[in-house]
Design an enzyme around this catalytic site. Structure first.
Site, mmCIF file in Angstrom:
data_model
loop_
_atom_site.group_PDB
_atom_site.id
_atom_site.type_symbol
_atom_site.label_atom_id
_atom_site.label_comp_id
_atom_site.label_asym_id
_atom_site.label_seq_id
_atom_site.Cartn_x
_atom_site.Cartn_y
_atom_site.Cartn_z
ATOM 1 N N SER A 124 0.854 -1.183 0.000
ATOM 2 C CA SER A 124 0.000 0.000 0.000
ATOM 3 C C SER A 124 0.892 1.236 0.000
ATOM 4 O O SER A 124 1.792 1.362 0.835
ATOM 5 C CB SER A 124 -0.905 0.000 1.239
ATOM 6 O OG SER A 124 -1.731 1.138 1.261
ATOM 7 N N LYS A 150 -1.404 -0.961 -4.187
ATOM 8 C CA LYS A 150 -2.592 -0.201 -3.792
ATOM 9 C C LYS A 150 -2.223 1.269 -3.675
ATOM 10 O O LYS A 150 -1.266 1.624 -2.990
ATOM 11 C CB LYS A 150 -3.158 -0.703 -2.462
ATOM 12 C CG LYS A 150 -4.384 0.081 -2.005
ATOM 13 C CD LYS A 150 -5.112 -0.599 -0.849
ATOM 14 C CE LYS A 150 -4.489 -0.305 0.486
ATOM 15 N NZ LYS A 150 -5.324 -0.799 1.610
ATOM 16 N N LYS A 152 -3.459 5.193 -2.660
ATOM 17 C CA LYS A 152 -4.414 6.032 -1.958
ATOM 18 C C LYS A 152 -4.880 7.141 -2.902
ATOM 19 O O LYS A 152 -4.065 7.745 -3.614
ATOM 20 C CB LYS A 152 -3.780 6.645 -0.708
ATOM 21 C CG LYS A 152 -3.365 5.623 0.349
ATOM 22 C CD LYS A 152 -4.567 4.982 1.010
ATOM 23 C CE LYS A 152 -4.134 4.051 2.145
ATOM 24 N NZ LYS A 152 -5.279 3.465 2.871
ATOM 25 N N ASP A 177 -7.596 2.967 -2.996
ATOM 26 C CA ASP A 177 -8.248 3.034 -1.685
ATOM 27 C C ASP A 177 -8.594 4.484 -1.393
ATOM 28 O O ASP A 177 -7.720 5.357 -1.369
ATOM 29 C CB ASP A 177 -7.295 2.478 -0.619
ATOM 30 C CG ASP A 177 -7.923 2.450 0.770
ATOM 31 O OD1 ASP A 177 -9.124 2.732 0.897
ATOM 32 O OD2 ASP A 177 -7.192 2.140 1.731
ATOM 33 N N GLU A 202 -11.456 0.454 -3.080
ATOM 34 C CA GLU A 202 -11.676 0.168 -1.663
ATOM 35 C C GLU A 202 -12.312 1.356 -0.952
ATOM 36 O O GLU A 202 -11.853 2.487 -1.070
ATOM 37 C CB GLU A 202 -10.344 -0.194 -0.995
ATOM 38 C CG GLU A 202 -10.498 -0.633 0.453
ATOM 39 C CD GLU A 202 -9.178 -1.068 1.069
ATOM 40 O OE1 GLU A 202 -9.183 -1.427 2.249
ATOM 41 O OE2 GLU A 202 -8.147 -1.039 0.361
ATOM 42 N N ASP A 227 -13.963 -1.894 3.625
ATOM 43 C CA ASP A 227 -12.932 -1.979 4.673
ATOM 44 C C ASP A 227 -13.517 -1.433 5.963
ATOM 45 O O ASP A 227 -14.008 -2.173 6.813
ATOM 46 C CB ASP A 227 -11.698 -1.201 4.226
ATOM 47 C CG ASP A 227 -10.583 -1.155 5.267
ATOM 48 O OD1 ASP A 227 -10.697 -1.819 6.307
ATOM 49 O OD2 ASP A 227 -9.584 -0.459 5.032
ATOM 50 N N LYS A 251 -9.580 -7.100 8.546
ATOM 51 C CA LYS A 251 -8.492 -6.832 9.485
ATOM 52 C C LYS A 251 -8.895 -7.385 10.838
ATOM 53 O O LYS A 251 -9.946 -7.028 11.381
ATOM 54 C CB LYS A 251 -8.223 -5.320 9.565
ATOM 55 C CG LYS A 251 -7.720 -4.745 8.242
ATOM 56 C CD LYS A 251 -7.619 -3.229 8.278
ATOM 57 C CE LYS A 251 -7.138 -2.703 6.928
ATOM 58 N NZ LYS A 251 -7.195 -1.225 6.840
ATOM 59 N N GLY A 279 -3.718 -4.135 6.091
ATOM 60 C CA GLY A 279 -2.726 -3.797 7.105
ATOM 61 C C GLY A 279 -3.155 -2.576 7.897
ATOM 62 O O GLY A 279 -3.953 -1.752 7.439
#
Length: 357
Positions: A124, A150, A152, A177, A202, A227, A251, A279
């Site tokens: 990420s 991934k 952001k 995400d 996400e 998430d 998670k 994570g």
């Protein structure tokens, strides 16, 4: 612990992690370890490092030691009288799981039903100062062997950003995400992401809105992954019933512990929902528990369980978590498989609290 590189999301910038390591010791002197994974401010969930401490010290430990337990799964029912506070519960429960697995001389991942000792991992990447810098970071991570990237994103830093990444890396497994940064009124922006063959988007919308996520999923070709919306087994059932997503990021700390992860994984298997392990920018103990979770059969996409040196100059476990060719090999040792580095733990510690029954 200070991060090697600040991690920037739509919520802000994270430069260090304050957390508690939970050590549970039995009458034979065997220890199990857990880690609180909340942040210092409630940007991700309502929990914080200090609320974790209060709930663990004043509420959960007294419940845990009130009477003996025969199996870690008993803890879930014992903690039911405390609402939410899932990260606090998970930190304690996971420590007991580690202890229990060590007593049984069995790797934790096997004890919880995991079938994979080799875990595919992705990475990420937070928001960078420029697209050029982002491309350099991606290239470096791909050179390290990570199997998925991934990114952001946030409003104003999304479509063109992904376009540039796709232009530079047309074939990599790529996801984005949003950390709830968008509204349903941003539909046209989110639909533009369909052209980039993303694995998933996400958490695009609000963490508590299953209905609008369902509406959005109907209007997107790209799978939605939830998430922050998923805190309970009931949340999973709601998301599946409404069609709010096709993928779930699980998670362990967010859903309240390993027992709940196992329940979710069983349900997802029955309803053909893809899972993967996210994570929490955690240190080594939390990362080891995440790897155990990622070994479960329905966790079929690479997780965010990146190498220790992706985050830290020095971790608190030995050996550190290493990634080779995009994979982590879970040590075949009792418990979480890693030893806590007592010297490192002492170096980073600012306080120690001892609670006796």
């Amino acid at each position: 612990m200070e991060y090697k590189h600040p991690f920037v999301t739509s919520f802000g910038r994270v430069e260090h992690k304050d957390f508690y390591i939970i050590e549970v010791i039995d009458e034979d002197g065997v220890s199990g370890f857990g880690e609180t994974e909340a942040f210092t401010t409630p940007w991700y969930t309502e929990e914080t490092t200090e609320t974790n401490r209060h709930v663990i010290e004043k509420l959960l430990v007294p419940l845990l030691v009130a009477t003996p337990i025969a199996h870690p799964e008993e803890i879930t029912e014992r903690f039911q009288k405390i609402r939410r506070n899932n990260m606090a519960k998970a930190a304690v429960e996971s420590a007991v799981w580690d202890l229990f697995a060590k007593k049984k001389k069995q790797p934790l991942y096997q004890m919880i039903g995991g079938t994979k000792q080799v875990i595919d991992v992705g990475v990420s990447i937070g928001l960078q100062t420029s697209t050029h810098q982002l491309l350099k970071v991606i290239e470096a991570k791909l050179s390290d062997g990570y199997k998925r990237v991934k990114l952001k994103i946030k409003p104003g830093n999304d479509v063109e950003l992904v376009r540039e990444v796709r232009r530079a890396f047309p074939t990599i497994d790529l996801m984005v995400d949003a950390n709830s940064a968008y509204k349903l009124s941003d539909l046209k922006i989110l639909q533009q992401l369909d052209q980039f063959s993303l694995q998933m988007i996400e958490q695009p919308l609000a963490n508590d809105d299953f209905v609008e996520h369902a509406s959005l999923q109907k209007q997107l070709q790209t799978p939605i992954c939830l998430d922050e919306s998923i805190h309970t087994y009931s949340d999973v059932k709601t998301a599946v019933a409404l069609g709010s997503c096709q993928i779930i990021n699980v998670k362990m700390s967010r859903v309240g512990g390993i027992k709940h992860v196992k329940e979710i994984e069983k349900y997802a298997t029955e309803h053909n929902i893809t899972l993967w392990c996210g994570g929490m920018l955690e240190a080594g103990v939390g990362r080891a528990h995440s790897l155990a979770v990622a070994s479960l059969g329905q966790f079929t996409l690479p997780g965010d369980t990146a190498a220790s040196d992706n985050y830290w100059h020095r971790d608190i476990i030995a050996p550190a978590v290493h990634v080779k060719n995009g994979q982590v090999h879970i040590p075949n040792k009792p418990g979480i498989g890693y030893e806590v580095d007592r010297e490192a733990l002492e170096y980073f510690s600012i306080e120690k609290i001892v609670l006796n029954n």
